[in-house]
Design an enzyme around this catalytic site. Structure first.
Site, PDB file in Angstrom:
ATOM      1  CG  HIS A  47      18.029   4.620  63.928  1.00  0.00           C
ATOM      2  ND1 HIS A  47      19.217   4.954  63.415  1.00  0.00           N
ATOM      3  CD2 HIS A  47      17.306   4.932  62.982  1.00  0.00           C
ATOM      4  CE1 HIS A  47      19.688   5.701  62.648  1.00  0.00           C
ATOM      5  NE2 HIS A  47      18.113   5.935  61.767  1.00  0.00           N
TER       6      HIS A  47
ATOM      7  CE  LYS B 292      19.830   9.353  48.785  1.00  0.00           C
ATOM      8  NZ  LYS B 292      19.604   9.435  49.710  1.00  0.00           N
TER       9      LYS B 292
ATOM     10  NE  ARG C  24      13.233  11.568  62.304  1.00  0.00           N
ATOM     11  CZ  ARG C  24      13.648  11.989  60.847  1.00  0.00           C
ATOM     12  NH1 ARG C  24      15.408  11.796  61.784  1.00  0.00           N
ATOM     13  NH2 ARG C  24      13.915  12.023  60.069  1.00  0.00           N
TER      14      ARG C  24
ATOM     15  CB  SER D  36      22.222   9.337  60.999  1.00  0.00           C
ATOM     16  OG  SER D  36      21.747   8.366  61.009  1.00  0.00           O
TER      17      SER D  36
END
Length: 164
Positions: free
Chosen positions: A17, A41, A90, A127
Protein backbone atom coordinates in the site's frame (compact mmCIF):
# COMPACT_ATOMS: atom_id res chain seq x y z
CA UNK A 1 -4.11 21.27 -8.21
CA UNK A 2 -3.87 17.61 -9.17
CA UNK A 3 -5.54 15.82 -6.24
CA UNK A 4 -6.07 12.05 -6.24
CA UNK A 5 -7.47 9.51 -3.84
CA UNK A 6 -5.94 6.14 -2.92
CA UNK A 7 -8.83 4.18 -1.41
CA UNK A 8 -8.83 0.96 0.57
CA UNK A 9 -9.70 -0.77 3.80
CA UNK A 10 -6.03 -1.02 4.86
CA UNK A 11 -6.63 -3.74 7.46
CA UNK A 12 -3.70 -3.48 8.06
CA UNK A 13 -1.65 -1.12 5.91
CA UNK A 14 1.16 -3.00 4.15
CA UNK A 15 4.40 -2.00 2.47
CA UNK A 16 2.62 -2.62 -0.84
CA UNK A 17 0.00 0.00 0.00
CA UNK A 18 2.71 2.44 1.02
CA UNK A 19 4.63 1.80 -2.20
CA UNK A 20 1.60 2.89 -4.25
CA UNK A 21 0.87 5.90 -2.00
CA UNK A 22 4.48 7.05 -2.13
CA UNK A 23 4.69 6.74 -5.89
CA UNK A 24 1.39 8.62 -6.25
CA UNK A 25 2.76 11.34 -3.95
CA UNK A 26 5.62 11.89 -6.41
CA UNK A 27 3.20 12.20 -9.36
CA UNK A 28 0.39 14.32 -7.92
CA UNK A 29 0.12 17.52 -5.90
CA UNK A 30 -2.01 15.95 -3.19
CA UNK A 31 -2.89 12.36 -2.31
CA UNK A 32 -5.84 11.61 -0.08
CA UNK A 33 -5.66 8.13 1.39
CA UNK A 34 -9.32 7.24 1.87
CA UNK A 35 -9.95 4.55 4.46
CA UNK A 36 -13.25 2.82 3.81
CA UNK A 37 -15.46 2.17 6.80
CA UNK A 38 -18.02 -0.56 6.19
CA UNK A 39 -19.82 -1.34 9.44
CA UNK A 40 -21.14 -4.64 8.04
CA UNK A 41 -17.65 -6.04 7.49
CA UNK A 42 -15.62 -7.54 10.30
CA UNK A 43 -12.13 -6.06 10.41
CA UNK A 44 -9.15 -6.90 12.61
CA UNK A 45 -8.54 -3.21 13.35
CA UNK A 46 -11.18 -0.57 14.06
CA UNK A 47 -11.62 2.38 11.69
CA UNK A 48 -9.84 4.65 14.18
CA UNK A 49 -6.90 2.24 14.48
CA UNK A 50 -6.59 1.98 10.69
CA UNK A 51 -6.72 5.78 10.32
CA UNK A 52 -4.05 6.17 13.01
CA UNK A 53 -1.83 3.53 11.38
CA UNK A 54 -2.05 5.24 8.02
CA UNK A 55 -1.45 8.71 9.40
CA UNK A 56 1.69 7.44 11.08
CA UNK A 57 2.82 5.44 8.04
CA UNK A 58 2.28 8.39 5.66
CA UNK A 59 3.70 11.11 7.92
CA UNK A 60 6.88 11.52 5.85
CA UNK A 61 4.93 12.68 2.78
CA UNK A 62 3.91 16.33 3.16
CA UNK A 63 1.36 16.08 0.33
CA UNK A 64 -0.48 13.02 1.70
CA UNK A 65 -3.43 13.20 4.07
CA UNK A 66 -5.60 10.42 5.46
CA UNK A 67 -9.40 10.56 5.71
CA UNK A 68 -12.07 8.01 6.55
CA UNK A 69 -15.22 7.58 4.49
CA UNK A 70 -18.45 5.61 4.39
CA UNK A 71 -20.67 5.02 1.42
CA UNK A 72 -19.65 5.49 -2.18
CA UNK A 73 -16.11 6.48 -3.09
CA UNK A 74 -17.52 8.70 -5.83
CA UNK A 75 -19.43 10.71 -3.20
CA UNK A 76 -16.19 11.09 -1.24
CA UNK A 77 -14.43 12.27 -4.41
CA UNK A 78 -17.14 14.81 -5.15
CA UNK A 79 -17.09 16.15 -1.58
CA UNK A 80 -13.28 16.52 -1.62
CA UNK A 81 -12.91 17.87 -5.18
CA UNK A 82 -11.01 14.78 -6.30
CA UNK A 83 -11.07 13.90 -9.98
CA UNK A 84 -8.88 10.79 -10.06
CA UNK A 85 -8.55 7.53 -8.17
CA UNK A 86 -5.21 5.71 -8.01
CA UNK A 87 -5.46 1.93 -7.74
CA UNK A 88 -2.55 -0.46 -7.39
CA UNK A 89 -2.68 -3.58 -9.54
CA UNK A 90 -0.89 -6.77 -8.49
CA UNK A 91 -2.08 -9.10 -11.25
CA UNK A 92 -4.41 -9.44 -14.22
CA UNK A 93 -7.14 -10.64 -11.87
CA UNK A 94 -6.97 -7.26 -10.06
CA UNK A 95 -7.35 -5.49 -13.41
CA UNK A 96 -10.55 -7.38 -14.29
CA UNK A 97 -12.23 -6.30 -11.06
CA UNK A 98 -10.77 -2.77 -10.95
CA UNK A 99 -11.69 -2.01 -14.58
CA UNK A 100 -15.33 -2.79 -13.82
CA UNK A 101 -15.16 -0.58 -10.73
CA UNK A 102 -13.47 2.22 -12.68
CA UNK A 103 -16.16 2.15 -15.35
CA UNK A 104 -18.91 2.21 -12.73
CA UNK A 105 -17.26 5.11 -10.90
CA UNK A 106 -16.88 7.07 -14.16
CA UNK A 107 -20.57 6.53 -14.91
CA UNK A 108 -21.54 7.97 -11.51
CA UNK A 109 -19.39 11.10 -11.51
CA UNK A 110 -16.56 12.93 -13.26
CA UNK A 111 -13.72 10.80 -11.88
CA UNK A 112 -10.98 8.94 -13.71
CA UNK A 113 -9.09 5.90 -12.46
CA UNK A 114 -5.33 5.63 -12.81
CA UNK A 115 -3.95 2.11 -12.58
CA UNK A 116 -0.48 1.74 -11.09
CA UNK A 117 1.25 -1.63 -11.22
CA UNK A 118 2.71 -2.61 -7.89
CA UNK A 119 6.45 -2.87 -7.56
CA UNK A 120 7.53 -6.48 -8.19
CA UNK A 121 8.67 -7.03 -4.61
CA UNK A 122 5.12 -6.40 -3.36
CA UNK A 123 3.11 -8.04 -6.16
CA UNK A 124 2.01 -10.95 -3.95
CA UNK A 125 1.11 -8.86 -0.93
CA UNK A 126 -2.42 -8.49 0.44
CA UNK A 127 -3.65 -7.46 3.89
CA UNK A 128 -5.70 -10.65 4.13
CA UNK A 129 -2.59 -12.75 3.48
CA UNK A 130 -0.58 -10.80 6.07
CA UNK A 131 -3.31 -11.40 8.67
CA UNK A 132 -3.55 -15.09 7.85
CA UNK A 133 0.20 -15.67 8.09
CA UNK A 134 0.47 -13.59 11.28
CA UNK A 135 -2.45 -15.50 12.85
CA UNK A 136 -0.47 -18.72 12.56
CA UNK A 137 2.73 -17.19 13.91
CA UNK A 138 4.44 -16.56 10.58
CA UNK A 139 6.94 -13.74 10.29
CA UNK A 140 5.38 -10.79 8.42
CA UNK A 141 7.81 -8.21 9.82
CA UNK A 142 9.22 -7.38 6.37
CA UNK A 143 5.77 -6.85 4.85
CA UNK A 144 4.40 -4.08 7.07
CA UNK A 145 5.89 -1.08 8.88
CA UNK A 146 7.52 -2.01 12.21
CA UNK A 147 4.82 -0.36 14.33
CA UNK A 148 2.09 -2.17 12.36
CA UNK A 149 3.90 -5.45 12.97
CA UNK A 150 3.93 -4.69 16.70
CA UNK A 151 0.18 -4.00 16.61
CA UNK A 152 -0.46 -7.23 14.69
CA UNK A 153 1.54 -9.30 17.16
CA UNK A 154 -0.26 -7.65 20.08
CA UNK A 155 -3.68 -8.23 18.51
CA UNK A 156 -2.99 -11.80 17.43
CA UNK A 157 -0.48 -12.60 20.19
CA UNK A 158 -2.07 -15.76 21.56
CA UNK A 159 -2.93 -17.25 18.19
CA UNK A 160 -0.33 -19.68 16.97
CA UNK A 161 -0.52 -22.72 14.71
CA UNK A 162 -3.26 -25.02 15.99
CA UNK A 163 -4.44 -22.71 18.77
CA UNK A 164 -7.76 -20.94 18.94
Amino acid sequence: MRRVVCPGSFDPVTNGHLDVVGRAARLFDEVVVAVGVNKSKQRLFSPEERLDMLRRACSDWANVRVEGFTGLLTDFCRAHDVHAIVKGLRAVSDFDYELQMAQMNASLTDVETVFMPTSPEWSFLASSLVKEVATFGGDVSGLVPDFVHDLLVARLGGHRDGES
